[in-house]
Design an enzyme around this catalytic site. Sequence first.
Site, short mmCIF file in Angstrom:
data_model
loop_
_atom_site.label_atom_id
_atom_site.label_comp_id
_atom_site.label_asym_id
_atom_site.label_seq_id
_atom_site.Cartn_x
_atom_site.Cartn_y
_atom_site.Cartn_z
N TYR A 93 22.71 50.22 44.50
CA TYR A 93 22.08 50.92 45.70
C TYR A 93 20.56 51.13 45.53
CZ TYR A 93 26.85 51.59 46.89
OH TYR A 93 28.27 51.38 47.21
N ALA A 105 23.53 43.91 26.27
CA ALA A 105 23.39 43.05 25.21
C ALA A 105 22.19 42.05 25.17
CB ALA A 105 24.59 42.18 25.12
N ASP A 157 19.24 42.64 26.83
CA ASP A 157 18.11 43.16 26.40
C ASP A 157 18.04 43.70 24.98
OD1 ASP A 157 17.63 43.34 29.12
OD2 ASP A 157 19.10 45.23 29.42
#
Length: 314
Positions: free
Chosen positions: A104, A255, A257
Site C-alpha cells: 500500500y 536475503a 539485500d
Amino acid sequence: MDVVTLGESMVLFTPDTEGPLRYVSGFHKTIGGAESNLAIALTRLGHQTGWISRLGNDEFGLFVRNFIRGEGVDTSNVVFDTELPTAVFFKEKLAAGDPKIYYYRKLSAASELSPDDLDEEYIKQAAYLHVTGITPALSDTCKQTVLEAIRLAKENGLKVVFDPNLRLKLWSEQEAAKTLMEIAALSDIVLPGIDEGELMTGHDEEKKIAEELLENGSDVVVIKLGSAGAYYATRREADYVEGYKVERIIDTVGAGDGFAAGFLSGQLRGWDLAESVKLGNRIGAYALTVAGDVEGYPFWHQVDTEQGNKEILR
C-alpha cells in the site's frame, strides 16, 4: 561515510499466524525496504552508512526513521512530508514457499522523492552510492532522483552499485527492462538475480547475462544464483562462488539485500571479488534463517569469529 543509499522504506505488518490475511487478527509491526535493509546490514558489519528518503509526517514515519536511526544508520537527510503518508505493506505467511506481499504505497511520501531532496555535500562523503530498481519504478520524479544521484556520485568519484531488485507489481516488464538497463549502464557494479538478468538482457544463462551487462557499460557484474551461490565477472576474470547450505529457510525476504551488503563489506575491506562474493553469500544465508527483513543480519563479531581470519568464510 562508506555507503549512501536512497529509496522508500515502509512499515511492515507480519501476521502472527499462517493463512489468508482475511482470517488474521494479529500482526507484528516492523519495517522493510531494500535500501534501508542494506544500510542496516552494512552498519552491523561495522560500516558507516546514510539513508536518503521521504517519510510521512505521521506516527508510521517516525517509527520508520527511529528504527533505522536506532540501527546506527545516518538519517539526517530524510525529509518528512506534511501532505503524503508513510507507506505500509503486509506479508501473508504460507506453510511453504515465499510469503505473499501486499503493498500500500501508491501516493506515498517517498513516491515524491525529487532531485531537490539530494544534497551533493552529503553524497560526496561516501565511497559508494547504492541504488535499486525499486525507486525509479515509484514515479518519474523518483527515477529522475536516482539518475541525479548517480550523476552527483560520478562527479565526486563515488562508485555506483546497482541492485535491480525487480518489482513487477510496480511497472511493466518492458518499461522495467528499459530503465534497469539504462541505470546499469551508468553503474560500476551491478548485482542482479538470475531472473532479473534474464528480463534485462533477454538471456537465461548467467555467463551471457554478465557479458551483456559488461558490454552495456558496467565494470563488475555479480549474478545471484540462489542456493547455488553466485557468478561474478569483469572484463578480465569470471568465476563461480558456492553458496552456504541453510538447513531450514524461514523467510527469503531481505536475503538479496544481505548479499549486497556482504559483497560491499568485502570490497570496503579491500578484499578481492571472490572473497567479497563469498561474504555476500554468507550474509544472505544468515537472512534466510529469521523471519523479517533485517532481523537475521549478523553483526561483524558473529561473522569474524577468528579475529579477521577470512578462513572462516570457506
